[in-house]
Scaffold this active site. Sequence first.
Site, PDB file in Angstrom:
ATOM      1  N   GLY A 206      14.638 -40.243   6.690  1.00 42.12           N
ATOM      2  CA  GLY A 206      14.161 -40.323   8.110  1.00 42.12           C
ATOM      3  C   GLY A 206      12.932 -39.691   8.393  1.00 42.12           C
ATOM      4  O   GLY A 206      12.669 -39.404   9.507  1.00 42.12           O
ATOM      5  N   THR A 207      12.085 -39.679   7.295  1.00 40.34           N
ATOM      6  CA  THR A 207      10.835 -39.085   7.703  1.00 40.34           C
ATOM      7  C   THR A 207       9.589 -40.269   7.981  1.00 40.34           C
ATOM      8  O   THR A 207       8.391 -39.580   7.921  1.00 40.34           O
ATOM      9  CB  THR A 207      10.047 -38.384   6.248  1.00 40.34           C
ATOM     10  OG1 THR A 207       9.922 -39.390   5.386  1.00 40.34           O
ATOM     11  CG2 THR A 207      11.142 -37.181   5.868  1.00 40.34           C
ATOM     12  N   GLU A 274      10.277 -32.542   0.847  1.00 38.90           N
ATOM     13  CA  GLU A 274      11.447 -31.734   1.157  1.00 38.90           C
ATOM     14  C   GLU A 274      12.664 -32.745   1.590  1.00 38.90           C
ATOM     15  O   GLU A 274      13.808 -32.335   1.384  1.00 38.90           O
ATOM     16  CB  GLU A 274      11.160 -30.669   2.078  1.00 38.90           C
ATOM     17  CG  GLU A 274      10.633 -29.601   1.733  1.00 38.90           C
ATOM     18  CD  GLU A 274       9.960 -28.817   2.734  1.00 38.90           C
ATOM     19  OE1 GLU A 274      10.871 -27.741   3.074  1.00 38.90           O
ATOM     20  OE2 GLU A 274       9.314 -29.110   3.733  1.00 38.90           O
ATOM     21  N   PHE A 275      12.305 -33.726   2.351  1.00 40.59           N
ATOM     22  CA  PHE A 275      13.375 -34.633   2.973  1.00 40.59           C
ATOM     23  C   PHE A 275      13.335 -36.165   2.584  1.00 40.59           C
ATOM     24  O   PHE A 275      14.239 -36.610   2.766  1.00 40.59           O
ATOM     25  CB  PHE A 275      12.977 -34.613   4.463  1.00 40.59           C
ATOM     26  CG  PHE A 275      13.037 -32.972   5.224  1.00 40.59           C
ATOM     27  CD1 PHE A 275      14.107 -32.301   4.965  1.00 40.59           C
ATOM     28  CD2 PHE A 275      11.683 -32.397   5.307  1.00 40.59           C
ATOM     29  CE1 PHE A 275      14.158 -30.781   5.507  1.00 40.59           C
ATOM     30  CE2 PHE A 275      11.601 -31.125   5.858  1.00 40.59           C
ATOM     31  CZ  PHE A 275      12.968 -30.265   5.806  1.00 40.59           C
ATOM     32  N   GLU A 336       9.762 -52.220   3.234  1.00 40.10           N
ATOM     33  CA  GLU A 336      10.082 -51.288   4.378  1.00 40.10           C
ATOM     34  C   GLU A 336      11.648 -51.808   5.091  1.00 40.10           C
ATOM     35  O   GLU A 336      11.726 -51.938   6.228  1.00 40.10           O
ATOM     36  CB  GLU A 336       9.105 -51.249   5.690  1.00 40.10           C
ATOM     37  CG  GLU A 336       7.680 -50.867   4.858  1.00 40.10           C
ATOM     38  CD  GLU A 336       6.464 -50.749   5.916  1.00 40.10           C
ATOM     39  OE1 GLU A 336       6.865 -51.180   7.319  1.00 40.10           O
ATOM     40  OE2 GLU A 336       5.524 -50.363   5.739  1.00 40.10           O
ATOM     41  N   LEU A 339      14.030 -56.413   3.420  1.00 39.99           N
ATOM     42  CA  LEU A 339      14.374 -57.376   2.546  1.00 39.99           C
ATOM     43  C   LEU A 339      15.791 -57.057   1.849  1.00 39.99           C
ATOM     44  O   LEU A 339      16.600 -57.933   1.525  1.00 39.99           O
ATOM     45  CB  LEU A 339      13.491 -57.695   1.474  1.00 39.99           C
ATOM     46  CG  LEU A 339      12.060 -58.329   1.956  1.00 39.99           C
ATOM     47  CD1 LEU A 339      11.142 -58.504   0.660  1.00 39.99           C
ATOM     48  CD2 LEU A 339      12.314 -59.581   2.673  1.00 39.99           C
ATOM     49  N   VAL A 341      18.246 -53.313   0.123  1.00 40.12           N
ATOM     50  CA  VAL A 341      18.229 -51.925   0.003  1.00 40.12           C
ATOM     51  C   VAL A 341      17.997 -51.390  -1.444  1.00 40.12           C
ATOM     52  O   VAL A 341      18.414 -52.167  -2.380  1.00 40.12           O
ATOM     53  CB  VAL A 341      19.481 -51.362   0.634  1.00 40.12           C
ATOM     54  CG1 VAL A 341      20.766 -51.812   0.064  1.00 40.12           C
ATOM     55  CG2 VAL A 341      19.670 -49.856   0.339  1.00 40.12           C
ATOM     56  N   ARG A 483       3.375 -28.923  15.138  1.00 38.24           N
ATOM     57  CA  ARG A 483       3.335 -29.875  16.410  1.00 38.24           C
ATOM     58  C   ARG A 483       4.281 -29.694  17.177  1.00 38.24           C
ATOM     59  O   ARG A 483       4.356 -29.917  18.552  1.00 38.24           O
ATOM     60  CB  ARG A 483       3.267 -31.415  15.668  1.00 38.24           C
ATOM     61  CG  ARG A 483       3.506 -32.336  16.924  1.00 38.24           C
ATOM     62  CD  ARG A 483       3.253 -33.748  16.304  1.00 38.24           C
ATOM     63  NE  ARG A 483       4.795 -34.428  15.869  1.00 38.24           N
ATOM     64  CZ  ARG A 483       4.862 -35.432  15.441  1.00 38.24           C
ATOM     65  NH1 ARG A 483       3.803 -36.246  15.629  1.00 38.24           N
ATOM     66  NH2 ARG A 483       6.126 -35.984  15.189  1.00 38.24           N
ATOM     67  N   TYR A 546      -7.424 -38.863   6.059  1.00 36.81           N
ATOM     68  CA  TYR A 546      -6.308 -38.395   6.915  1.00 36.81           C
ATOM     69  C   TYR A 546      -6.777 -37.876   8.359  1.00 36.81           C
ATOM     70  O   TYR A 546      -7.850 -37.131   8.122  1.00 36.81           O
ATOM     71  CB  TYR A 546      -5.535 -37.136   6.278  1.00 36.81           C
ATOM     72  CG  TYR A 546      -4.087 -37.250   6.161  1.00 36.81           C
ATOM     73  CD1 TYR A 546      -3.545 -37.962   5.115  1.00 36.81           C
ATOM     74  CD2 TYR A 546      -3.358 -36.752   7.227  1.00 36.81           C
ATOM     75  CE1 TYR A 546      -1.917 -37.813   5.327  1.00 36.81           C
ATOM     76  CE2 TYR A 546      -1.929 -36.952   7.280  1.00 36.81           C
ATOM     77  CZ  TYR A 546      -1.156 -37.528   6.126  1.00 36.81           C
ATOM     78  OH  TYR A 546       0.184 -37.604   6.003  1.00 36.81           O
TER      79      TYR A 546
END
Lengths: 632, 693
Positions: A206-207, A274-275, A336, A339, A341, A483, A546
């Site tokens: 979920g990042t 980490e996630f 993404e 198509l 998993v 943030r 970035y």
Amino acid sequence: MAGKQRLSVIKQHIRANTNAPARTDEIQVSCSNCSSTDDGKVSFQSEAPTIPKRRQELLKWNGWGYKDSKFNLNKDGQVEFGGERYRLSGQTMPQLREWMTATVGISLDHKTPAQPELTAKDIPAPVKNEEFISELRKKAIPFTDDCQDRLFRAHGHTLHEVFVLREGIFKRIPDLVVWPNSHNDCVKIVNLACQHNVVLIPFGGGTTVSGAVECPEGETRMIVSLDTSQMNKILWVDEKNMIAKCEAGIIGQDLERRLAEKGFCTGHEPDSMEFSSLGGWVATRASGMKKNIYGNIEDLVVHIKFVTPKGVMEKSCQVPRISSGLDIHHFMMGSEGTLGVVTEVAIKVRPLPECKKYGSIVFPEFENGVACLREVAKQRCAPASIRLMDNQQFQFGSALKPESGSILTSFVDGIKKFYITKLKGFDPKKLSVATLLFEGTQQEVAAQEKRVYEIASKFGGLAAGADNGERGYMLTFVIAYLRDLGFEYYIVAESFETSVPWDRCLDLCNNVKDRLDRECKKRAIQFPPYITCRVTQTYDAGACVYFYFGFNYRGLSNPVQIYEDIENCAREEILANGGSISHHHGVGKLRKRYLKQTVGDIGLGTMRAIKNFIDPDNIFGNDNLMIGEPKL
Amino acid sequence: MEEQSRNVWIKQDDPKLVSSRHKDIFEDILEDRRHSSDVGWCLRTRDVPTYKNNKTRTIGQIKEHVLASDRVKYAVEQVCMESGLPTDEVWGQTKEILEEMSHNLKLGAIRGFAVFLVKVLKALFKRIYVNEEGIQKVRAMIKEYPILLTPSHRSYFDFLLMSFVFYHYDLPLPVIAAAMDFMGMKFFGWLLRNSGAFYIRRSFGDDQLYWAVFTEYVQTQICNSDHPLEFYVEGTRSRTAKSYCPKFGMLSASLEPYFKAHIPDIMVIPVSISYDKILEEKLYAYELLGVPKPKESTSALFKARNILSEDFGNVHIHFGDPLSIREYSVGKVDRSIHNLAPRYIASLSAQETDLLKSLAYDIVLLHLKHMVISPWSLTAAVMVQNKEGISMRQLVREVEWLKRHALNLGAYIDWPGNESSDTVVRSTLQLHKNIVAINKEDVIELISMDVPSHVSEDQLMQSAAQHLMLSIYRNQLMHIFVRVAMVSLTINACTQDTLPLDDLYNKYVFLEHLLNRDFIFHPEHTKLDFEHSLLTLTHNCGVVIKDDCILIKSSTNKYTTFFSQMFEPFLLGYWIMCRCLLSSHIDVHGKPKAKPPKVITKEAQMLSARLLREGAIKHLEVLSLDILSNGLHALHHMNAVSKEKRDGQAYMYPNAIVLTNVCEQLEKFLDVPQIPMTSILVESKTVVINAKL
Ligand SMILES: Cc1cc2nc3c(=O)[nH]c(=O)nc-3n(C[C@H](O)[C@H](O)[C@H](O)COP(=O)(O)OP(=O)(O)OC[C@H]3O[C@@H](n4cnc5c(N)ncnc54)[C@H](O)[C@@H]3O)c2cc1C
């Protein structure tokens, strides 16, 4: 590498296992919780993932990272970082508040606290496909319709998503969360979804920062979040071929920690490691900080198992390279979640490096730094990581200086030593810093250092010590937490990235910054925006850049809309400057509108044709990439 | 007598005693110089703003950059490959080109020059007015983005004045793209180079090497914004005080860095420089007639020193709003088109080229919009239509009438509010006493204007020169009236009772094509211009529309007649060009004889002279090579004349069918003498416009 050396490396990592046999011809590691066989396969016992099923018990429900780790204002009005996970934890940063006031006009009197935690009554009731649910139950695949669990999987980490969590509620969230335990579970789930016309959205860590896991608002079918987190096994490591076969749900920190226990690493370290999950990396074409040694995900992946509505797609062999027509891996990578998993991945592993060393270089100006990085890339001698921060980011690094007495002194302190002796003539308002990470044997690292610093000196750069380098990397982890502090004080901020050819790199940086600034003025943003950039990766033909951009929105009523409008202007500027839609964050929903311009009508048509063949009923209907028309 | 003041807050009670140092939006920058030491002013320290991304460079470093650039390296390689010349030799040529081109801007030289210049300016001009607000905008923009200064160009003094203004306001001195003509002048050539002029050959068509050096030299200075870059979109000095059609080369070279995304934006600043009296008026008049102008040598300029005792009135310099190329091109170009090739190789896209053309026209139109019209221009316009002389009373009345209409059409007129019209006109006549005189009966006449019926060529040219000087000043306001005149001309020439608007528009389009070279029309605004003009005429000038038709009787009036007559000389000139082309048209093996445009123009001038001498026509202006040549090019543009290259030179020949048609259409607007098709023998007949009053 010689067995002895190798062993000493391993020893550093596995203190429990000091009596491993050391043979020069064949290296095997044995320990209590793994068994190695004669064919060189190292197997692992299963372990619960670090992040539990009920993610909200460990992680913030409406912000970044662990609940126990966040920036706070203490009673003296100073910023401190909580918890004990990070080196910065428990530290106070006396200059940070000052910096925030000066750069973005934060005022402690003007707070924007988030809404209280949402409860069942606030969260939309699920759409239920009863047949699908009862079939799941029959097949004994764990699932839940708990509202908090569903909410947690409704979003990634774009500004817009986190803002919704703080201020409102998503129009549409998943109706169900399923936790497959294996590839076979996934096959069953996909079959059921096809049978019952249910939408599946794969969920790794979920990042995502492209809106990729958000539910399409107009979707009326039941939406199931396919949470891969329980598929976290390392099935085996094949030492002969240096490949690890893993389930796709394993997250970066678990993967690297557990491989390290056996003396390996993948070396894939996205800042979100980490996630974020292995499957997520494949699905988004992720890029790790140390790609110069280990490669990006497309270089690391040897085999992918991919479950689609049409069946399982995979190659029949596990080879280093193949010429077999269009490369089906490249349909999977970057798909993404549109198509199918990713369930299992064979990924390259390397022995843990013997030596790891940070470094830094100060340049009189950003421009010199870019030229230096270009030369380093040209000579193909880039260390594991080399990143160049512009002056604003350097200033920010300085502001993170913890209270004295700690091991973490600021950039400025670190650099001041040089400043007095060598850096005369460097303007602290202009200088720019490159941070470096070297990996390899002692000799390799020494040779690399020598070469890089020599090149740097040709561009006016001076080596500025390991501490400065290390702090630079720490900053990257911390900035995501920062943030959330900004959110409390009228600040909206986000990062975005691109890739660009070398000859346009500097111009792109300047032009995008100018554009951001200009668009802020146009929209009557009262406070000076924070705009900064850094070059984070080097390639033969170009670089990854970035940008961080944030502003104080006091006096404005629709900050997210304004932010997004401005980011879109910046993206337009990027494309006009020869930059790309994205280097690694992907397209998701956020950047859909640029896909056609990027790949052309035929390119887009081809993607759609593949989608139509593999998934004609749009079961993987997360609305990313080429699905449907972009929402402008 | 302090108590004399009626109100305490009024400092100067008598408005007549208020100096005209400040006037409307303008401020006189010469005033201070008259009260303080010139040397002190020239030596003072200047605190100038600079572009935020600028890196300080020496002139040597700029040159080094050019030679080391990818673009120049690439061009050298190409040239070596194509010509087979050794690399060293080509590099040698490259360096020569660069040396020939480069400026050598030195503050020291500037300071020295400034002492001299300020004295000259004080001697020549009463006041030099600058709009301060425009300067403030320039000052703010210099820090943000590279600056392009694009002044109008009607005198050599333009760039001296520009540098003077920048020096005065503590702004960074511009570098100026100058034509090669100056380089011949020893002292001045050197001085100008040291004051920031760099030299560009007038034409270097497909000389790859030159093109590369030039482009890189210009663009690197834009990108780093070492100095504001100044050049003239019109290419050369206008000899007619009308704006010339823009050229695109320099503009595209300097704006390309934006399209190639080297820099975030470029600010174009149109500057309108208006002179009460043009120093070169006499030179221009002769040049227009084809009398060779004195070569621009130092000694000639110095001889012009007796000029210093003359009074040249005021100059007005208006700095327009900075025009952002980014904003100008929003939605019109896609810069990512350049992503697939190195930026020094590919050229601009068709979209971008079109955009630049449009921009070039807009710049010139902005110049015109902010020109300051002097009372003398109004006077000259009236005088041109009253060559036999006009009484003072009548003149003032006509000037006032014209002034009102110019104002209604958006002109900015420099008319002192607190003076009577009579005083204003008299003082303007005084300033131009070399052209007009007031005789004892208070009648104003052109000096030595009368053309005896049979005079030598020389005498005809002499009086024409005097007349052309007058017309140059009338020209200063022609752009204001040209669009309403194009509508008026058609109304005036109409022989029916009513005229459908569609027909009117078609005629308008025809006239726009014809006048295309003499006046500036934005290529995309024809319809809009037409509609605005028609509105003006119906709202203000008695033109009546009913059922989508013009009612000719009520619409033909003083306004439409006057406006039409203003443009009569131009149409007549074009008509002569047509007739000349048609009558000298001899088929050689099925194709009309082709000649260089210069030759054709000269022949047309001879025809004009002949018609004049025989009294068939009376506008001496048709002797102007400029009008004739503009006509020729417009005809080419309309496909009535074809062009081909011979030995690299342009040759032209008529396209008889189209040309005859154009000629016939033209004759509807004019009463023309009859000229037999085959010869240039002329029956004497007077040409007048189809005046209905
Ligand atoms: C602070 C921060 C730093 C980051 N740094 C980096 C970085 O350095 N490099 C980088 O590349 N990215 C970075 N990212 C972006 C993000 O971490 C990557 O896109 C990552 O690959 C997403 O992995 P995930 O497991 O979290 O996927 P998710 O966010 O869960 O999902 C992302 C997309 O992949 C799909 N998906 C997930 N798992 C699967 C699967 N098993 N099979 C099929 N589809 C799947 C989802 O449907 C979704 O469309 C960063 C993000 C943040 C917030």
